[in-house]
Design a protein around this motif. Structure first.
Motif, PDB file in Angstrom:
ATOM      1  N   LEU A   1       0.834  -1.190   0.000  1.00 17.73           N
ATOM      2  CA  LEU A   1       0.000   0.000   0.000  1.00 17.73           C
ATOM      3  C   LEU A   1       0.877   1.252   0.000  1.00 17.73           C
ATOM      4  CD1 LEU A   1      -2.652  -1.093   2.663  1.00 17.73           C
ATOM      5  CD2 LEU A   1      -2.857  -1.199   0.167  1.00 17.73           C
ATOM      6  N   PHE A   2       0.342   2.313  -0.536  1.00 13.67           N
ATOM      7  CA  PHE A   2       1.136   3.541  -0.624  1.00 13.67           C
ATOM      8  C   PHE A   2       1.504   4.059   0.759  1.00 13.67           C
ATOM      9  CE2 PHE A   2       1.539   8.171  -0.943  1.00 13.67           C
ATOM     10  CZ  PHE A   2       2.532   8.257  -1.907  1.00 13.67           C
ATOM     11  N   ARG A   3       0.592   3.832   1.732  1.00 11.89           N
ATOM     12  CA  ARG A   3       0.878   4.326   3.078  1.00 11.89           C
ATOM     13  C   ARG A   3       1.971   3.532   3.778  1.00 11.89           C
ATOM     14  NH1 ARG A   3      -4.351   2.014   3.711  1.00 11.89           N
ATOM     15  NH2 ARG A   3      -4.312   0.059   4.914  1.00 11.89           N
ATOM     16  N   ASP A   4       2.348   2.402   3.169  1.00 13.38           N
ATOM     17  CA  ASP A   4       3.440   1.629   3.764  1.00 13.38           C
ATOM     18  C   ASP A   4       4.795   2.298   3.562  1.00 13.38           C
ATOM     19  OD1 ASP A   4       1.649  -0.313   4.573  1.00 13.38           O
ATOM     20  OD2 ASP A   4       1.947  -1.547   2.769  1.00 13.38           O
ATOM     21  N   LEU A   5       4.891   3.175   2.551  1.00 11.15           N
ATOM     22  CA  LEU A   5       6.157   3.861   2.301  1.00 11.15           C
ATOM     23  C   LEU A   5       6.482   4.806   3.458  1.00 11.15           C
ATOM     24  CD1 LEU A   5       5.792   4.754  -1.495  1.00 11.15           C
ATOM     25  CD2 LEU A   5       6.793   2.713  -0.457  1.00 11.15           C
ATOM     26  N   GLY A   6       7.685   4.728   3.949  1.00  7.70           N
ATOM     27  CA  GLY A   6       8.106   5.581   5.062  1.00  7.70           C
ATOM     28  C   GLY A   6       8.114   4.865   6.390  1.00  7.70           C
ATOM     29  N   ARG A   7       7.503   3.686   6.453  1.00  8.05           N
ATOM     30  CA  ARG A   7       7.507   2.938   7.711  1.00  8.05           C
ATOM     31  C   ARG A   7       8.840   2.215   7.887  1.00  8.05           C
ATOM     32  NH1 ARG A   7       1.442   0.184   7.798  1.00  8.05           N
ATOM     33  NH2 ARG A   7       0.274   2.161   8.063  1.00  8.05           N
ATOM     34  N   SER A   8       9.317   2.196   9.096  1.00  9.99           N
ATOM     35  CA  SER A   8      10.640   1.618   9.356  1.00  9.99           C
ATOM     36  C   SER A   8      10.690   0.133   9.035  1.00  9.99           C
ATOM     37  CB  SER A   8      11.018   1.844  10.825  1.00  9.99           C
ATOM     38  OG  SER A   8      10.038   1.277  11.695  1.00  9.99           O
ATOM     39  N   GLU A   9       9.604  -0.592   9.247  1.00 13.91           N
ATOM     40  CA  GLU A   9       9.624  -2.027   8.984  1.00 13.91           C
ATOM     41  C   GLU A   9       9.679  -2.336   7.489  1.00 13.91           C
ATOM     42  OE1 GLU A   9       5.273  -0.864   9.801  1.00 13.91           O
ATOM     43  OE2 GLU A   9       7.278  -0.415  10.585  1.00 13.91           O
ATOM     44  N   ASN A  10       9.377  -1.339   6.650  1.00 15.30           N
ATOM     45  CA  ASN A  10       9.426  -1.532   5.195  1.00 15.30           C
ATOM     46  C   ASN A  10      10.660  -0.893   4.554  1.00 15.30           C
ATOM     47  OD1 ASN A  10       6.950  -2.904   5.153  1.00 15.30           O
ATOM     48  ND2 ASN A  10       5.820  -0.961   5.108  1.00 15.30           N
ATOM     49  N   ALA A  11      11.607  -0.462   5.382  1.00 13.31           N
ATOM     50  CA  ALA A  11      12.779   0.238   4.867  1.00 13.31           C
ATOM     51  C   ALA A  11      13.811  -0.739   4.324  1.00 13.31           C
ATOM     52  CB  ALA A  11      13.407   1.096   5.970  1.00 13.31           C
ATOM     53  N   ALA A  12      14.563  -0.254   3.348  1.00 14.72           N
ATOM     54  CA  ALA A  12      15.665  -1.033   2.785  1.00 14.72           C
ATOM     55  C   ALA A  12      16.787  -0.060   2.405  1.00 14.72           C
ATOM     56  CB  ALA A  12      15.213  -1.799   1.553  1.00 14.72           C
ATOM     57  N   TYR A  13      18.025  -0.476   2.622  1.00 17.36           N
ATOM     58  CA  TYR A  13      19.138   0.403   2.270  1.00 17.36           C
ATOM     59  C   TYR A  13      20.330  -0.452   1.873  1.00 17.36           C
ATOM     60  CZ  TYR A  13      21.015  -0.697   6.900  1.00 17.36           C
ATOM     61  OH  TYR A  13      21.499  -1.362   7.997  1.00 17.36           O
ATOM     62  N   GLY A  14      21.298   0.200   1.225  1.00 15.31           N
ATOM     63  CA  GLY A  14      22.511  -0.492   0.824  1.00 15.31           C
ATOM     64  C   GLY A  14      23.539   0.488   0.275  1.00 15.31           C
ATOM     65  N   TYR A  15      24.780   0.077   0.204  1.00 16.21           N
ATOM     66  CA  TYR A  15      25.824   0.932  -0.351  1.00 16.21           C
ATOM     67  C   TYR A  15      26.832   0.054  -1.085  1.00 16.21           C
ATOM     68  CZ  TYR A  15      28.391  -0.522   3.841  1.00 16.21           C
ATOM     69  OH  TYR A  15      28.985  -1.264   4.838  1.00 16.21           O
ATOM     70  N   THR A  16      27.470   0.663  -2.077  1.00 18.22           N
ATOM     71  CA  THR A  16      28.402  -0.092  -2.926  1.00 18.22           C
ATOM     72  C   THR A  16      29.630   0.747  -3.227  1.00 18.22           C
ATOM     73  OG1 THR A  16      26.524  -1.178  -4.001  1.00 18.22           O
ATOM     74  CG2 THR A  16      28.672  -1.350  -5.086  1.00 18.22           C
ATOM     75  N   PRO A  17      30.749   0.512  -2.539  1.00 18.23           N
ATOM     76  CA  PRO A  17      31.996   1.128  -2.967  1.00 18.23           C
ATOM     77  C   PRO A  17      32.550   0.382  -4.175  1.00 18.23           C
ATOM     78  CG  PRO A  17      32.260  -0.007  -0.851  1.00 18.23           C
ATOM     79  CD  PRO A  17      30.881  -0.283  -1.333  1.00 18.23           C
ATOM     80  N   ALA A  18      33.175   1.115  -5.104  1.00 18.07           N
ATOM     81  CA  ALA A  18      33.687   0.466  -6.308  1.00 18.07           C
ATOM     82  C   ALA A  18      34.982   1.124  -6.739  1.00 18.07           C
ATOM     83  CB  ALA A  18      32.663   0.541  -7.437  1.00 18.07           C
ATOM     84  N   ILE A  19      35.827   0.350  -7.375  1.00 21.59           N
ATOM     85  CA  ILE A  19      37.061   0.862  -7.928  1.00 21.59           C
ATOM     86  C   ILE A  19      37.212   0.342  -9.346  1.00 21.59           C
ATOM     87  CG2 ILE A  19      38.404  -1.058  -6.972  1.00 21.59           C
ATOM     88  CD1 ILE A  19      40.754   0.940  -6.706  1.00 21.59           C
ATOM     89  N   SER A  20      37.679   1.225 -10.220  1.00 24.28           N
ATOM     90  CA  SER A  20      37.859   0.852 -11.622  1.00 24.28           C
ATOM     91  C   SER A  20      39.269   1.234 -12.046  1.00 24.28           C
ATOM     92  CB  SER A  20      36.826   1.563 -12.496  1.00 24.28           C
ATOM     93  OG  SER A  20      37.049   1.306 -13.869  1.00 24.28           O
ATOM     94  N   LEU A  21      40.003   0.261 -12.588  1.00 26.86           N
ATOM     95  CA  LEU A  21      41.380   0.495 -13.000  1.00 26.86           C
ATOM     96  C   LEU A  21      41.500   0.269 -14.502  1.00 26.86           C
ATOM     97  CD1 LEU A  21      44.389   0.965 -12.378  1.00 26.86           C
ATOM     98  CD2 LEU A  21      44.580  -1.504 -11.993  1.00 26.86           C
TER      99      LEU A  21
END
Length: 464
Positions: A326-346
């Motif tokens: 449901l649209f109201r589910d957005l913003g709730r902590s139990e529905n949160a997701a996060y991530g990060y990606t460090p990258a190097i290119s040579l």
């Protein structure tokens, strides 16, 4: 743990503070003493004002220059290009800054054949994405340096347009006044020749003048009349040229008619000593020379950009969002997701493209070094030529003034002698024609004095 973190942060900070590639150093082609000797500049110099043309004391000219700088399409084009360079700088200087994007989506799927798995799927997604390529080797800083130099070059080109517009308006105005002075001289001579014709006609009726004298007098009148239409055409052409410079339609500028006050009617009094008293830095500070140097600075920075592309690049991306049926589910902590990606290119193998890009950038810089040298040489040449031109024109003008004064006296004497029958009419006619010629030459020289001074101020940068 904190010690380990510091060991990681300090090297990264040091790397981020460096910029690969050569720092700009202005090339020196000759020393100050050589330049002073070449141009003959003295130590006691004065700054050149952007309002140098006001020294002529002509309010009409002052107004024309101000109006041209406000309204000329050429000035507006240069200003538009300056704005474009500023926008390009603002775009490219943030290319290596962190960016954040917001995103959202809604997904709906219906599959009745697979009811046991759930025949309907419906969910919302929303969040933020961030990315940052760390400018470790200074490629981004070199890019900003390059575009900053291009922006400064655009500003220099804008000033060069202002200088050129000022000089062109002043030069065209002087040409107009010169033509009007020559027109006045021709009309005065026409009246004089008509008076002489009347005298010859009276003598002819009395039998004191022959047919040859009468026809010569008529020839002189008609010849002078033939000069006037061309002078009037050129007068109108210069008026139209001034109107175009002001961004107006032809013949739409008031105040340009022939009047009793004409700057070309007398020789402008200019202190010739001031020719050698301009700042020596005027050679390097001319707008076109500064523009050439800023282009060189830009190309020098491009070498650093090319070198930085040969080193590893480090980037970090991260995402934070929510997902729910449901649209109201957005913003709730139990529905949160996060991530990060460090990258190097040579960069490992590019068939020599990166190395050749560095070589290309260096070669382009070398070309602009010579372009900068050419700009300096042209500036020095124009300054020296304009100094000599002003001096020589004043010498010419002095000789013409003496010649015109002498011819007026000769003509006055010849008129008396002709009336007394002591000389032939051909002698009087020849004297009159020589006077007209020298008067026109003197008017042209007086105009040329102004033009040479205008060229001098333009050559030294006109205060820009």
């Amino acid at each position: 743990m904190r010690v380990r973190l510091m060991y990681g942060i300090v090297p990264m900070a040091l790397l981020a503070a460096c910029s690969v590639g050569p720092d700009y150093k202005r090339p020196e082609f000759w020393d100050k003493q050589a330049l002073e000797s070449s141009l003959g500049v003295v130590e006691n110099n004065y700054p050149v004002s952007v309002f140098w043309y006001q020294a002529f004391g002509d309010e009409t000219l002052n107004w024309l220059v101000g109006e041209a700088l406000r309204s000329s399409p050429n000035v507006k084009i240069a200003l538009s290009r300056l704005h474009q360079a500023r926008y390009s700088l603002n775009i490219n200087r943030v290319e290596y800054w962190p960016t954040i994007d917001a995103n959202g989506s809604y997904n709906y799927a219906y599959a009745p054949k697979y009811a046991e798995l759930g025949d309907k799927t419906s969910y919302f997604r929303g969040g933020l994405d961030a990315s940052w390529e760390i400018d470790i080797w200074g490629g981004g800083r070199r890019q900003t340096e390059s575009y900053m130099a291009l922006y400064k070059a655009a500003a220099d080109n804008f000033n060069d347009v202002l200088l050129s517009m000022t000089a062109e308006v002043a030069n065209t105005y002087i040409l107009l006044r010169t033509m009007q002075e020559q027109l006045r001289i021709s009309n005065e001579n026409l009246k004089l020749q008509q008076d002489i014709l009347a005298t010859v006609q009276a003598k002819y009726k009395s039998g004191l003048a022959d047919d040859a004298a009468l026809h010569q007098a008529e020839y002189a009148v008609q010849t002078t009349k033939a000069l006037i239409p061309d002078l009037e055409y050129q007068e109108q052409a210069y008026k139209n040229a001034l109107a175009i410079l002001l961004g107006r339609l032809p013949d739409s500028v008031d105040g340009l008619e022939l009047s009793d006050i004409n700057p070309v009617a007398v020789t402008f009094n200019f202190d010739l000593d001031r020719l050698a008293e301009f700042p020596l830095d005027a050679v390097r500070n001319r707008p076109d020379v500064r523009a050439a140097e800023n282009m060189l600075i830009s190309k020098n920075a491009d070498i650093g950009r090319a070198v930085a592309a040969m080193f590893p690049s480090v980037s970090i991306s991260a995402a934070l969002g929510w997902q729910g049926h449901l649209f109201r589910d957005l913003g709730r902590s139990e529905n949160a997701a996060y991530g990060y990606t460090p990258a190097i290119s040579l960069p490992l193998f590019h068939w020599g493209a990166l190395v050749n890009q560095v070589k290309l950038s260096k070669s382009v810089k070398e070309e602009y070094v010579y372009s900068y040298q050419n700009a300096l040489l042209n500036a020095a040449e124009e300054i020296k030529n304009s100094m000599v031109a002003v001096e020589r024109e004043y010498e010419k003008n002095t000789a013409l003034q003496k010649s015109a004064s002498s011819m007026k006296k000769v003509l006055s004497s010849m008129k008396v002698k002709y009336k007394e029958g002591l000389i032939e009419f051909s002698d009087l006619l020849s004297t009159e024609q020589r006077l007209l010629e020298v008067q026109n030459n003197l008017a042209a020289s007086r105009g040329a004095v102004y033009q040479k001074i205008i060229s001098f101020y333009k050559a030294v940068g006109g205060g820009y």
